[in-house]
Every structure is written in structure tokens, then in C-alpha cells.
Design an enzyme around this catalytic site. Structure first.
Site, PDB file in Angstrom:
ATOM      1  N   TYR A 109       0.830  -1.208   0.000  1.00  0.00           N
ATOM      2  CA  TYR A 109       0.000   0.000   0.000  1.00  0.00           C
ATOM      3  C   TYR A 109       0.863   1.256   0.000  1.00  0.00           C
ATOM      4  O   TYR A 109       0.572   2.235  -0.697  1.00  0.00           O
ATOM      5  CB  TYR A 109      -0.956   0.012   1.207  1.00  0.00           C
ATOM      6  CG  TYR A 109      -1.822   1.249   1.191  1.00  0.00           C
ATOM      7  CD1 TYR A 109      -2.809   1.417   0.222  1.00  0.00           C
ATOM      8  CD2 TYR A 109      -1.604   2.288   2.094  1.00  0.00           C
ATOM      9  CE1 TYR A 109      -3.565   2.572   0.156  1.00  0.00           C
ATOM     10  CE2 TYR A 109      -2.357   3.450   2.040  1.00  0.00           C
ATOM     11  CZ  TYR A 109      -3.336   3.586   1.073  1.00  0.00           C
ATOM     12  OH  TYR A 109      -4.079   4.735   0.998  1.00  0.00           O
ATOM     13  N   GLN A 125      -4.951  18.585   4.848  1.00  0.00           N
ATOM     14  CA  GLN A 125      -5.204  18.189   3.453  1.00  0.00           C
ATOM     15  C   GLN A 125      -6.632  17.693   3.311  1.00  0.00           C
ATOM     16  O   GLN A 125      -7.081  16.824   4.054  1.00  0.00           O
ATOM     17  CB  GLN A 125      -4.229  17.085   3.028  1.00  0.00           C
ATOM     18  CG  GLN A 125      -4.490  16.538   1.629  1.00  0.00           C
ATOM     19  CD  GLN A 125      -5.388  15.316   1.646  1.00  0.00           C
ATOM     20  OE1 GLN A 125      -5.293  14.496   2.555  1.00  0.00           O
ATOM     21  NE2 GLN A 125      -6.272  15.184   0.654  1.00  0.00           N
ATOM     22  N   ASP A 183       6.138  17.842  -4.602  1.00  0.00           N
ATOM     23  CA  ASP A 183       6.473  16.523  -4.048  1.00  0.00           C
ATOM     24  C   ASP A 183       6.460  15.501  -5.152  1.00  0.00           C
ATOM     25  O   ASP A 183       6.211  15.825  -6.309  1.00  0.00           O
ATOM     26  CB  ASP A 183       5.560  16.140  -2.875  1.00  0.00           C
ATOM     27  CG  ASP A 183       4.154  15.722  -3.283  1.00  0.00           C
ATOM     28  OD1 ASP A 183       3.948  15.214  -4.410  1.00  0.00           O
ATOM     29  OD2 ASP A 183       3.249  15.907  -2.445  1.00  0.00           O
ATOM     30  N   GLY A 232       8.938  12.105  -5.424  1.00  0.00           N
ATOM     31  CA  GLY A 232      10.294  11.713  -5.785  1.00  0.00           C
ATOM     32  C   GLY A 232      11.383  12.334  -4.944  1.00  0.00           C
ATOM     33  O   GLY A 232      12.568  12.051  -5.168  1.00  0.00           O
ATOM     34  N   HIS A 291       1.096  12.662  -6.913  1.00  0.00           N
ATOM     35  CA  HIS A 291       0.668  11.747  -5.843  1.00  0.00           C
ATOM     36  C   HIS A 291       1.651  10.565  -5.724  1.00  0.00           C
ATOM     37  O   HIS A 291       1.257   9.439  -5.433  1.00  0.00           O
ATOM     38  CB  HIS A 291      -0.745  11.235  -6.138  1.00  0.00           C
ATOM     39  CG  HIS A 291      -1.574  10.952  -4.923  1.00  0.00           C
ATOM     40  ND1 HIS A 291      -2.544  11.788  -4.473  1.00  0.00           N
ATOM     41  CD2 HIS A 291      -1.588   9.903  -4.066  1.00  0.00           C
ATOM     42  CE1 HIS A 291      -3.127  11.276  -3.385  1.00  0.00           C
ATOM     43  NE2 HIS A 291      -2.560  10.123  -3.117  1.00  0.00           N
ATOM     44  N   SER A 343      -3.646  14.307   6.886  1.00  0.00           N
ATOM     45  CA  SER A 343      -4.406  13.760   5.763  1.00  0.00           C
ATOM     46  C   SER A 343      -5.886  13.634   6.115  1.00  0.00           C
ATOM     47  O   SER A 343      -6.246  13.365   7.250  1.00  0.00           O
ATOM     48  CB  SER A 343      -3.857  12.369   5.415  1.00  0.00           C
ATOM     49  OG  SER A 343      -4.760  11.683   4.575  1.00  0.00           O
ATOM     50  N   ARG A 381      13.826  12.391  -2.245  1.00  0.00           N
ATOM     51  CA  ARG A 381      14.401  11.329  -1.420  1.00  0.00           C
ATOM     52  C   ARG A 381      15.569  11.805  -0.559  1.00  0.00           C
ATOM     53  O   ARG A 381      15.880  11.181   0.445  1.00  0.00           O
ATOM     54  CB  ARG A 381      14.894  10.177  -2.317  1.00  0.00           C
ATOM     55  CG  ARG A 381      13.777   9.480  -3.087  1.00  0.00           C
ATOM     56  CD  ARG A 381      12.872   8.694  -2.129  1.00  0.00           C
ATOM     57  NE  ARG A 381      11.728   8.110  -2.800  1.00  0.00           N
ATOM     58  CZ  ARG A 381      10.535   8.712  -2.932  1.00  0.00           C
ATOM     59  NH1 ARG A 381      10.351   9.937  -2.456  1.00  0.00           N
ATOM     60  NH2 ARG A 381       9.530   8.111  -3.523  1.00  0.00           N
ATOM     61  N   THR A 435      -6.502  18.448  -2.418  1.00  0.00           N
ATOM     62  CA  THR A 435      -5.867  17.504  -3.348  1.00  0.00           C
ATOM     63  C   THR A 435      -6.782  17.256  -4.534  1.00  0.00           C
ATOM     64  O   THR A 435      -7.946  16.877  -4.369  1.00  0.00           O
ATOM     65  CB  THR A 435      -5.533  16.186  -2.631  1.00  0.00           C
ATOM     66  OG1 THR A 435      -4.614  16.469  -1.582  1.00  0.00           O
ATOM     67  CG2 THR A 435      -4.901  15.185  -3.591  1.00  0.00           C
TER      68      THR A 435
HETATM   69  C1  FNR Z   1      -0.146   9.428  -0.244  1.00  0.00           C
HETATM   70  N1  FNR Z   1      -0.447  10.704  -0.722  1.00  0.00           N
HETATM   71  C2  FNR Z   1      -1.566  11.359  -0.258  1.00  0.00           C
HETATM   72  N2  FNR Z   1      -1.845  12.626  -0.682  1.00  0.00           N
HETATM   73  C3  FNR Z   1      -2.924  13.294  -0.207  1.00  0.00           C
HETATM   74  O1  FNR Z   1      -3.145  14.424  -0.609  1.00  0.00           O
HETATM   75  N3  FNR Z   1      -3.730  12.702   0.727  1.00  0.00           N
HETATM   76  C4  FNR Z   1      -3.509  11.444   1.186  1.00  0.00           C
HETATM   77  O2  FNR Z   1      -4.256  10.943   2.027  1.00  0.00           O
HETATM   78  C5  FNR Z   1      -2.421  10.724   0.659  1.00  0.00           C
HETATM   79  N4  FNR Z   1      -2.174   9.437   1.049  1.00  0.00           N
HETATM   80  C6  FNR Z   1      -1.040   8.789   0.639  1.00  0.00           C
HETATM   81  C7  FNR Z   1      -0.751   7.520   1.116  1.00  0.00           C
HETATM   82  C8  FNR Z   1       0.436   6.888   0.771  1.00  0.00           C
HETATM   83  C9  FNR Z   1       0.745   5.546   1.331  1.00  0.00           C
HETATM   84  C10 FNR Z   1       1.353   7.550  -0.092  1.00  0.00           C
HETATM   85  C11 FNR Z   1       2.675   6.925  -0.444  1.00  0.00           C
HETATM   86  C12 FNR Z   1       1.049   8.784  -0.580  1.00  0.00           C
HETATM   87  C13 FNR Z   1       0.474  11.408  -1.640  1.00  0.00           C
HETATM   88  C14 FNR Z   1       1.536  12.186  -0.865  1.00  0.00           C
HETATM   89  O3  FNR Z   1       0.979  13.310  -0.246  1.00  0.00           O
HETATM   90  C15 FNR Z   1       2.656  12.663  -1.797  1.00  0.00           C
HETATM   91  O4  FNR Z   1       2.100  13.339  -2.883  1.00  0.00           O
HETATM   92  C16 FNR Z   1       3.502  11.488  -2.314  1.00  0.00           C
HETATM   93  O5  FNR Z   1       3.812  10.624  -1.262  1.00  0.00           O
HETATM   94  C17 FNR Z   1       4.772  11.977  -2.978  1.00  0.00           C
HETATM   95  O6  FNR Z   1       5.469  10.925  -3.581  1.00  0.00           O
HETATM   96  P1  FNR Z   1       6.764  10.258  -2.896  1.00  0.00           P
HETATM   97  O7  FNR Z   1       7.828  11.290  -2.854  1.00  0.00           O
HETATM   98  O8  FNR Z   1       6.344   9.808  -1.545  1.00  0.00           O
HETATM   99  O9  FNR Z   1       7.097   9.092  -3.778  1.00  0.00           O
END
Ligand code: FNR
Length: 411
Positions: A37, A141, A335, A337, A305, A119, A339, A169
């Protein structure tokens, strides 16, 4: 230096520093479905790879003999000074990573003075996280579902929680096609995970004895789902809800949490509902940036995302310059990528005001709870500070295109 010395002093770091080893350590700790997940993306995961590839292609160009002993990491955002250009991205269902979930992240964010974006799909109500953070900065958010009154209630609660901004979002008006989850048959929400903001919401709760609105997605009564009943019941007890109410809540959530026909006029309505700054998350197209500016929002977040929604869409960093050029005076965050500290420098050099850290902090949480999240933040910021020093840049806000190598044909 503090991060190096930590190791020398015999103090063992709780989490690996390198991003790949951080992810591997989290994978070793988590069950297959929980890891899938968090780590998984949409479709063939091409967007997820594109996000990392975009950071690979951009190259920094240092100036020598112009460094300084102290660097200033602060940036201005929405009339405030952030201690560093870093925020924690909203991540839903953090209980998949660790039982303390959002609460551990809230404590870590407060301790490191990095804003945490709560979130809509949190595992802990926003009020509890806010209480754990003292005066430290937090945002909220928003996912805008089919029930406007629930959406308004979320906004009011965020205001009461001291949120500094609402992040709307836009990229998840439908849930993406996620093969890893599909193959494992796992959708956490049906087990009552990630719906704490709803279970704690007075308007949502008042709906539980009403018939579900169409189109309702009714979960099938499969053996796996019936087994999930025990988990549902346990979660319900925390919110004073019976198993039957929890089943109604999970079904109602599933039927109402997204709105595929959300439109620009809704952004204008949100503008009327709240005086808080509004940022739109998920902007990739320059025309959307222009439209946003005309709707009176206060900032944009370039994001796909984390590659979890559309397979094959543009890498976030690749989309950044076009959005920055179209955004006028609006601050642009990024956001997807990010790291390492070097990644933060690249995003700022391309025009981002700050970045959101996503999966890496969830991995830190999985490995070592609050301590793990703190170390991940410390590592990213320590590397960012070093990178500035070695680039010959005194202040984060001075980063710009002059610190980037021109793209070469081979890259
Ligand atoms: C998310 N992301 C996300 N975004 C958002 O606006 N509300 C949310 O509830 C979530 N939930 C969520 C769950 C999980 C498990 C992940 C990995 C991501 C997206 C998050 O805010 C963000 O945009 C990404 O995680 C960015 O990508 P990287 O850098 O984590 O790969």
C-alpha cells in the site's frame, strides 16, 4: 557533522540513511499488504519511476571558494518563515506503517520544527495530532467527497485545530489503478483503516443511520471481509461505534469520499468558506496553474501523488518549471520523488519554494516510530545543508537556475 558524530559516538542510527536501504528496511518490517500500500504506484509504475528519473537528470553546478560557515535554510511561505524548505506530505492510512501512526509523525514533526500536513485519510483524528504538536505548524489536506456538509465540517475542524493552510488535493477524484493492492486484494478502508477523520466527525456520524447515497459501492460479503469484522469492531470501540455502525461507516466512506466531477467553481466555493490560505495539490499543467491564480488560491503543489494515480504521467520535477512560469506570484511547492537533501536543492533551484517529503518518512515510521521519522527528517536536512555549503550557497532562498548545469544531449 552532528549526524556523522552520532554514529561515531556509538549511538546507532535507527534508520538507514540511503533511500534504497531505508525502503528495504521498512519492507523487512512490514507485512506484504501494508508495504504494498505504501510503496506501490499506479499501473506499471512508470510515473513512479519517472519521478526518480527526473531527479537523476537534473545536475547541480557548484561555485567554488564562495561557501560560508553557517547556512540559512529558512524560506518565506504564506507570510511566515519556515525553518527549512521541507514539510511532511499528507499520507493516509499511516497505521499500515506503525500502530502510533499519525500521532508519532505529529510528535516527530513538532520536535524537528517541520510542518505536518494532516491527511483526510488519517488514522488519528486531527484534533489528537494537533494536541500533540503544541504550537508547531500543521496544515490540513482535504479530499472533497460527495457530501459538502462533511467537507465543510472538515474545514471548520482544521481551522479550530490551528491549521495554517488547507491543501485541496485534486488528483484523487477517483482512486488510482494499483496492481500491487489489487493482486493482494487489499483495500485498507474496508477494514476501517484510514477513516479516523470521518469517524470523529459529527456531521459524518449523524449520517450513519441514513440510507447510502447512490452510487454506493457495497463491499461484497467475502470470507476475507467477514474476517475483517473483528478489526472493524476493535476500531469502532475507539470511536464509540458498534460493529454495525462501523460497517455502515466503512461503506459510507467508500461510497462518498471521492467526487469525480469536482470543478473549478468548487475551488471558488472553498475560497468563500475559509479565510485560511488554500493550496492546490496535484497541479502539473501550466493552464491549471493560471486558472488557480485567477481563483484566489494562495499556492500550488506540483505533484502526481507519488505516481499512485495515473500511470505514464509526467514526472513531477519535469513539470515544475512550466508550472512555476505560469504561476506568477503564487508560491509553488513540489512533491513526488524527493528522497535526499540534494533533491531538495534541485527542486528549489528549479523554482520550488519548498518540498514535501512523502514515502521516506513513512518508511522511517515503519522502522522506528517517532524516532525513525525524526532521523529521516534530520538526514534530509543535514544533507541539504551540506549541499548548500558545498555549492557555495549561503541561504536556501538564494538557490536558482544559476546552480544548475545545462542539460546535456546524453541526459
Ligand atoms: C499518499 N499521498 C496522499 N496525498 C494526499 O493528498 N492525501 C492522502 O491521504 C495521501 N495518502 C497517501 C498515502 C500513501 C501511502 C502515499 C505513499 C502517498 C500522496 C503524498 O501526499 C505525496 O504526494 C507522495 O507521497 C509523494 O510521492 P513520494 O515522494 O512519496 O514518492
Amino acid at each position: 557533522t552532528r549526524v556523522y558524530v552520532r554514529g561515531l559516538g556509538g549511538e546507532r542510527p535507527a534508520v538507514p540513511v540511503a533511500p534504497e536501504r531505508l525502503q528495504a528496511a521498512a519492507q523487512a518490517k512490514l507485512g506484504a499488504a501494508d508495504f504494498a500500500y505504501i510503496a506501490g504506484g499506479a499501473g506499471a509504475e512508470r510515473t513512479m519511476r519517472a519521478n526518480l528519473a527526473a531527479f537523476e537528470r537534473v545536475r547541480l553546478l557548484p561555485r567554488r571558494l564562495s561557501g560560508s560557515r553557517e547556512r540559512d535554510l529558512g524560506v518565506e511561505l504564506l507570510g511566515q518563515t519556515l525553518a527549512a524548505p521541507l514539510l511532511l506530505a499528507p499520507i493516509g492510512v499511516l497505521e499500515a506503517a506503525h500502530p502510533e501512526a499519525d500521532l508519532a509523525v505529529a510528535r516527530a514533526a513538532a520536535a524537528e520544527n517541520v510542518p505536518f500536513i494532516f491527511s483526510s485519510q488519517a488514522s488519528v483524528p486531527m484534533e489528537s495530532c494537533a494536541a500533540a504538536m503544541g504550537d508547531s505548524p500543521r496544515w490540513f489536506q482535504l479530499y472533497w467527497g460527495t457530501d459538502d456538509e462533511v467537507t465543510r465540517s472538515f474545514v471548520r475542524r482544521a481551522e479550530a485545530c490551528g491549521a495554517g493552510a488547507i491543501v485541496l488535493t485534486l488528483d484523487t477524484t477517483l482512486l488510482g489503478w494499483r496492481p500491487r493492492d489489487l493482486d493482494l486484494g487489499s483495500l485498507p478502508f474496508l477494514r476501517g483503516r484510514g477513516i479516523a477523520q470521518y469517524l470523529s466527525d459529527p456531521v459524518f456520524r449523524s449520517r450513519l443511520d441514513q440510507a447510502l447515497p447512490a452510487p454506493a459501492v457495497q463491499p461484497p460479503r467475502t470470507p476475507a471481509l467477514l474476517r475483517a469484522g473483528a478489526e472493524l469492531a476493535a476500531r469502532g470501540r475507539r470511536f464509540g461505534l458498534s460493529l454495525e455502525q462501523m460497517q455502515a461507516a466503512a461503506a459510507r466512506f467508500t461510497a462518498t469520499y471521492t467526487r469525480p466531477d469536482l470543478g473549478w467553481d468548487d475551488v471558488s466555493r472553498l475560497r468563500e468558506w475559509t479565510g485560511l490560505p488554500i493550496l492546490l495539490k496535484g497541479i502539473l499543467h501550466p493552464d491549471d496553474a493560471r486558472e488557480a491564480a485567477s481563483r484566489g488560491v494562495n499556492g500550488l503543489i506540483v505533484s502526481n501523488h507519488g505516481g499512485r494515480q495515473i500511470d505514464g504521467e509526467v514526472g513531477a520535477l519535469d513539470a515544475l518549471p512550466g508550472v512555476v512560469a505560469a504561476a506568477g506570484d503564487l508560491p509553488v511547492l513540489l512533491d513526488s520523488g524527493v528522497r535526499t537533501g540534494s533533491d531538495v536543492a534541485k527542486a528549489l533551484a528549479l523554482g520550488a519554494r519548498a518540498v514535501l517529503l512523502g514515502r521516506p518518512y513513512a518508511y522511517g515510521l515503519a522502522i522506528a516510530g517517532e524516532t525513525g521519522v525524526r532521523e529521516v527528517i534530520q538526514n534530509v536536512l543535514a544533507e541539504f545543508d551540506l549541499t548548500l555549503g558545498l555549492l557555495g550557497v549561503r541561504a536556501a532562498r538564494d538557490l536558482g537556475p544559476q546552480h544548475l548545469a545545462p542539460p546535456t544531449p546524453s541526459t
